[in-house]
Scaffold this active site. Structure first.
Site, PDB file in Angstrom:
ATOM      1  N   ALA A  77      55.390  80.367   5.641  1.00 44.35           N
ATOM      2  CA  ALA A  77      55.533  78.919   5.543  1.00 44.35           C
ATOM      3  C   ALA A  77      54.395  78.434   4.658  1.00 44.35           C
ATOM      4  O   ALA A  77      53.365  79.110   4.527  1.00 44.35           O
ATOM      5  CB  ALA A  77      55.445  78.303   6.929  1.00 44.35           C
ATOM      6  N   GLY A 112      56.566  83.118   7.984  1.00 45.27           N
ATOM      7  CA  GLY A 112      57.910  82.569   7.805  1.00 45.27           C
ATOM      8  C   GLY A 112      58.777  83.403   6.882  1.00 45.27           C
ATOM      9  O   GLY A 112      60.002  83.376   6.980  1.00 45.27           O
ATOM     10  N   GLU A 169      60.140  85.979   9.038  1.00 46.07           N
ATOM     11  CA  GLU A 169      61.078  85.304   9.944  1.00 46.07           C
ATOM     12  C   GLU A 169      62.380  84.939   9.231  1.00 46.07           C
ATOM     13  O   GLU A 169      63.465  85.062   9.800  1.00 46.07           O
ATOM     14  CB  GLU A 169      60.394  84.066  10.543  1.00 46.07           C
ATOM     15  N   GLU A 186      50.194  84.818  11.461  1.00 42.59           N
ATOM     16  CA  GLU A 186      49.856  83.453  11.885  1.00 42.59           C
ATOM     17  C   GLU A 186      48.587  83.398  12.720  1.00 42.59           C
ATOM     18  O   GLU A 186      47.839  82.427  12.676  1.00 42.59           O
ATOM     19  CB  GLU A 186      51.019  82.840  12.689  1.00 42.59           C
TER      20      GLU A 186
HETATM   21  C1  HXC Z   1      50.831  78.378   0.612  1.00 45.69           C
HETATM   22  C2  HXC Z   1      50.346  80.335  -0.455  1.00 45.69           C
HETATM   23  C3  HXC Z   1      50.810  81.083   0.667  1.00 45.69           C
HETATM   24  C4  HXC Z   1      51.311  80.360   1.787  1.00 45.69           C
HETATM   25  C5  HXC Z   1      50.134  82.471  -0.847  1.00 45.69           C
HETATM   26  N1  HXC Z   1      49.947  81.254  -1.354  1.00 45.69           N
HETATM   27  N2  HXC Z   1      50.645  82.407   0.380  1.00 45.69           N
HETATM   28  N3  HXC Z   1      50.380  79.002  -0.470  1.00 45.69           N
HETATM   29  N4  HXC Z   1      51.292  79.015   1.706  1.00 45.69           N
HETATM   30  N5  HXC Z   1      51.792  80.966   2.870  1.00 45.69           N
HETATM   31  C6  HXC Z   1      49.401  80.886  -2.657  1.00 45.69           C
HETATM   32  C7  HXC Z   1      47.905  81.116  -2.713  1.00 45.69           C
HETATM   33  O1  HXC Z   1      47.207  80.029  -2.141  1.00 45.69           O
HETATM   34  C8  HXC Z   1      47.662  81.228  -4.216  1.00 45.69           C
HETATM   35  O2  HXC Z   1      47.670  79.930  -4.757  1.00 45.69           O
HETATM   36  C9  HXC Z   1      48.935  81.944  -4.697  1.00 45.69           C
HETATM   37  O3  HXC Z   1      49.905  81.748  -3.678  1.00 45.69           O
HETATM   38  C10 HXC Z   1      48.728  83.434  -4.873  1.00 45.69           C
HETATM   39  O4  HXC Z   1      48.200  83.949  -3.679  1.00 45.69           O
HETATM   40  P1  HXC Z   1      46.879  84.880  -3.616  1.00 45.69           P
HETATM   41  O5  HXC Z   1      46.351  84.795  -2.254  1.00 45.69           O
HETATM   42  O6  HXC Z   1      45.965  84.532  -4.741  1.00 45.69           O
HETATM   43  O7  HXC Z   1      47.522  86.311  -3.900  1.00 45.69           O
HETATM   44  P2  HXC Z   1      46.991  87.722  -3.406  1.00 45.69           P
HETATM   45  O8  HXC Z   1      45.503  87.802  -3.524  1.00 45.69           O
HETATM   46  O9  HXC Z   1      47.817  88.725  -4.120  1.00 45.69           O
HETATM   47  O10 HXC Z   1      47.324  87.790  -1.832  1.00 45.69           O
HETATM   48  C11 HXC Z   1      48.666  87.793  -1.395  1.00 45.69           C
HETATM   49  C12 HXC Z   1      48.735  87.483   0.144  1.00 45.69           C
HETATM   50  C13 HXC Z   1      47.958  86.164   0.433  1.00 45.69           C
HETATM   51  C14 HXC Z   1      48.113  88.641   0.920  1.00 45.69           C
HETATM   52  C15 HXC Z   1      50.202  87.363   0.501  1.00 45.69           C
HETATM   53  O11 HXC Z   1      48.425  85.163  -0.466  1.00 45.69           O
HETATM   54  C16 HXC Z   1      48.131  85.660   1.824  1.00 45.69           C
HETATM   55  O12 HXC Z   1      47.514  86.171   2.755  1.00 45.69           O
HETATM   56  N6  HXC Z   1      48.929  84.595   2.000  1.00 45.69           N
HETATM   57  C17 HXC Z   1      49.101  83.946   3.261  1.00 45.69           C
HETATM   58  C18 HXC Z   1      49.968  84.757   4.175  1.00 45.69           C
HETATM   59  C19 HXC Z   1      50.153  84.071   5.526  1.00 45.69           C
HETATM   60  O13 HXC Z   1      49.199  83.848   6.257  1.00 45.69           O
HETATM   61  N7  HXC Z   1      51.399  83.727   5.850  1.00 45.69           N
HETATM   62  C20 HXC Z   1      51.751  83.098   7.081  1.00 45.69           C
HETATM   63  C21 HXC Z   1      51.784  81.634   6.890  1.00 45.69           C
HETATM   64  S1  HXC Z   1      52.103  80.783   8.422  1.00 45.69           S
HETATM   65  P3  HXC Z   1      46.544  79.462  -5.800  1.00 45.69           P
HETATM   66  O14 HXC Z   1      46.881  78.004  -6.031  1.00 45.69           O
HETATM   67  O15 HXC Z   1      45.242  79.697  -5.174  1.00 45.69           O
HETATM   68  O16 HXC Z   1      46.805  80.342  -7.011  1.00 45.69           O
HETATM   69  C22 HXC Z   1      53.720  80.929   8.672  1.00 45.69           C
HETATM   70  C23 HXC Z   1      54.377  80.450   9.923  1.00 45.69           C
HETATM   71  C24 HXC Z   1      53.679  79.348  10.524  1.00 45.69           C
HETATM   72  O17 HXC Z   1      54.425  81.437   7.909  1.00 45.69           O
HETATM   73  C25 HXC Z   1      54.228  79.110  11.874  1.00 45.69           C
HETATM   74  C26 HXC Z   1      53.295  78.400  12.737  1.00 45.69           C
HETATM   75  C27 HXC Z   1      53.453  76.912  12.770  1.00 45.69           C
END
Ligand code: HXC
Length: 257
Positions: free
Chosen positions: A65, A108, A111, A131
């Site tokens: 998400a 997400g 999911e 998460e």
């Molecule tokens: C918003 C995101 C994002 C996300 C990545 N980006 N994941 N933006 N939401 N979930 C954005 C980053 O901010 C970055 O933007 C660009 O995408 C590239 O990501 P990087 O981190 O620079 O890439 P990399 O170093 O290759 O790492 C990849 C990754 C990492 C390991 C996937 O991006 C990551 O850990 N993302 C988050 C994963 C996560 O936690 N997902 C769960 C979300 S919560 P910029 O602008 O800086 O270039 C969820 C459910 C919530 O899904 C339910 C509870 C309410």
């Protein structure tokens, strides 16, 4: 309809949806949710489409998400809007949807893949429910669907540690149906979808409904439900055609009637 966060294509009887927010690794914001729901409903309403494939990029199916969209939301807003309820509409689609996952399917993203009917993974796929690292828990079904896919121990491990699972582990534990080389992912998924789309659509839809019922009810009720659907299929011209074609050693010509 024109979309900004997804690309849709029609390949024969298959609807292909490509998640397309590359700068955010296909993070699922409210726009992508709305467009995805519109696209699957559009393909569902199209009599020429028998199955769908959802995919992302080689680097990310979807990295979760959209954290930046979510970060400032208050409890009252989350509760009042029933934040994420929109995804329920996605799960009501009755035609089959295959998730073709390469790269990250996190939070997400994992999911969403699990909301599809089955998952074909590229050998570089990585699944996770991270998460917990953000101070929350899965909110689009991860704690429930992942547990049904892989069992309690692995689901707890994934949800409590936030670690990722690679494609081999995902296949071993039943999360994905098959693993293919990354370069062949979309073609393999399209091939599987085309095969499904060539069968009789009402029987395909009933097969999906019957398997899904296994997650909702007791064995006795599920078996009864299956048998009633099975009986009803004898009302179809396609059942007569399918069985006649077998007896006559020819390919069936299904008409979805
Ligand atoms: C918003 C995101 C994002 C996300 C990545 N980006 N994941 N933006 N939401 N979930 C954005 C980053 O901010 C970055 O933007 C660009 O995408 C590239 O990501 P990087 O981190 O620079 O890439 P990399 O170093 O290759 O790492 C990849 C990754 C990492 C390991 C996937 O991006 C990551 O850990 N993302 C988050 C994963 C996560 O936690 N997902 C769960 C979300 S919560 P910029 O602008 O800086 O270039 C969820 C459910 C919530 O899904 C339910 C509870 C309410």
């Amino acid at each position: 309809m024109t979309y900004e966060t997804i690309i849709t294509e029609t390949r024969g009887k298959v609807g292909l949806i490509i998640l397309n927010r590359p700068k955010a690794l296909n993070a699922l914001n409210s726009q992508i949710l709305a467009e995805l729901v519109a696209a699957v409903n559009g393909f569902s309403a199209d009599a020429g489409i028998g199955a769908m494939v959802i995919t992302g990029s080689e680097k990310a199916f979807a990295a979760g998400a959209d954290i930046k969209e979510m970060q400032s939301i208050s409890y009252v807003d989350a509760y009042s809007q029933d934040f994420f309820v929109g995804w329920e509409e996605f799960t009501r689609v009755r035609k089959p949807i295959i998730a073709a996952v390469a790269g990250y399917a996190l939070g997400g993203g994992c999911e969403l893949a699990m909301m599809c009917d089955f998952i074909i993974a590229a050998d570089n796929a990585k699944f996770g429910q991270p998460e917990i690292t953000l101070g929350v828990i899965p909110g689009m079904g991860g704690s429930q669907r992942l547990t049904r896919f892989v069992g309690k121990s692995k689901a707890m491990d994934m949800c409590l540690t936030g670690r990722m699972m690679d494609a081999a582990e995902a296949e071993r534990s039943g999360l994905v149906s098959r693993v293919v080389p990354a370069g062949e992912l979309v073609e393999e998924a399209l091939k599987a979808a085309a095969k499904i789309a060539d069968f009789s659509l009402p029987s395909v839809m009933m097969a999906k409904e019957a398997v899904n019922r296994a997650f909702e009810t007791t064995l006795a009720e599920g078996l009864r439900f299956e048998r009633r659907l099975f009986h009803s299929l004898f009302a179809l011209e396609d059942q007569k055609e399918g069985m006649a074609a077998f007896a006559e050693k020819r390919k069936p010509n299904f008409t979805n009637r």
